[in-house]
Design an enzyme around this catalytic site. Structure first.
Site, PDB file in Angstrom:
ATOM      1  N   GLU A  97      35.866 -17.366  41.683  1.00 34.81           N
ATOM      2  CA  GLU A  97      37.124 -18.102  41.763  1.00 34.81           C
ATOM      3  C   GLU A  97      37.396 -18.529  43.211  1.00 34.81           C
ATOM      4  O   GLU A  97      37.778 -19.673  43.478  1.00 34.81           O
ATOM      5  CB  GLU A  97      38.249 -17.218  41.240  1.00 34.81           C
ATOM      6  CG  GLU A  97      39.628 -17.781  41.343  1.00 34.81           C
ATOM      7  CD  GLU A  97      40.686 -16.726  41.057  1.00 34.81           C
ATOM      8  OE1 GLU A  97      41.799 -16.908  41.572  1.00 34.81           O
ATOM      9  OE2 GLU A  97      40.416 -15.736  40.354  1.00 34.81           O
TER      10      GLU A  97
ATOM     11  N   ASP B  46      37.461 -22.478  44.272  1.00 32.52           N
ATOM     12  CA  ASP B  46      38.658 -23.078  44.852  1.00 32.52           C
ATOM     13  C   ASP B  46      38.276 -23.962  46.045  1.00 32.52           C
ATOM     14  O   ASP B  46      38.750 -25.096  46.183  1.00 32.52           O
ATOM     15  CB  ASP B  46      39.627 -21.970  45.273  1.00 32.52           C
ATOM     16  CG  ASP B  46      40.870 -22.491  45.960  1.00 32.52           C
ATOM     17  OD1 ASP B  46      41.535 -23.371  45.389  1.00 32.52           O
ATOM     18  OD2 ASP B  46      41.175 -22.011  47.068  1.00 32.52           O
TER      19      ASP B  46
ATOM     20  N   GLU C 141      38.385 -22.340  38.185  1.00 34.20           N
ATOM     21  CA  GLU C 141      37.843 -22.251  39.547  1.00 34.20           C
ATOM     22  C   GLU C 141      36.553 -21.426  39.562  1.00 34.20           C
ATOM     23  O   GLU C 141      35.591 -21.790  40.249  1.00 34.20           O
ATOM     24  CB  GLU C 141      38.868 -21.633  40.494  1.00 34.20           C
ATOM     25  CG  GLU C 141      40.015 -22.558  40.826  1.00 34.20           C
ATOM     26  CD  GLU C 141      41.075 -21.908  41.695  1.00 34.20           C
ATOM     27  OE1 GLU C 141      41.807 -22.659  42.341  1.00 34.20           O
ATOM     28  OE2 GLU C 141      41.179 -20.660  41.724  1.00 34.20           O
TER      29      GLU C 141
END
Length: 174
Positions: free
Chosen positions: A48, A52, A124
């Site tokens: 994640e 991002d 993400e």
């Protein structure tokens, strides 16, 4: 790997439009921390984090190249929406990602499959997994058609971006 993942692996790849060389990346991307903690597995949190950053880069480059008439402030507004939790959750719902996420017992009971934060974080993580498995070109091939489709419906995008910015600014002034 979870047997349900193996059963759904090809379906997930088909939905994403990406074939993983290493299926462990996708499994980890779909593994929420609640499930990981109950089963002593790595969660999707590190993916994640990476996703991002990759998402921000790909969207920024896309806007920079696509829209030379937009200034920095306008691109920033649109980018803020395209990397927002709201947008990522919408994208996750559009791809039916929630039904593939591995959640712990408590998260399942509380409807975690449709929680905005879980869906956005998982998206993400999927972006991070695609990046590790196939590189930046694979991520662009996954993201750009989706972002282009949404960006093409400009009135929708701009009103959504304005709504996002307004609510974000209101929260900051509190």
């Amino acid at each position: 790997m979870h047997p349900l993942f193996l059963e759904n692996f090809q379906e997930i790849e088909s939905i994403l439009g990406y074939h993983f060389k290493n299926p462990h990346f996708l499994f980890q991307a779909l593994t929420h921390s609640s499930y990981a903690n109950e089963n002593y597995l790595p969660s999707n949190e590190r993916l994640e984090f990476l996703g991002d950053i990759i998402l921000g880069f790909v969207v920024s480059e896309y806007l920079f190249n696509l829209t030379p008439e937009l200034d920095e402030a306008e691109m920033s507004k649109i980018r803020a929406f395209l990397i927002s939790r709201k947008f990522l959750a919408m994208l996750s719902r559009r791809l039916f990602i929630g039904r593939f996420i591995f959640l712990g017992k408590g998260e399942k009971l509380s409807g975690g499959f449709d929680k905005e934060s879980i869906l956005a974080n998982t998206m993400e993580a999927i972006i991070g997994a695609i990046y590790l498995d196939g590189g930046i070109t694979a991520v662009k091939n996954f993201l750009i058609p989706i972002v282009s489709e949404i960006f093409a419906s400009e009135p929708f995008l701009l009103s959504e971006a304005q709504d996002f910015l307004q609510s974000h600014q209101n929260r900051q002034s509190l």
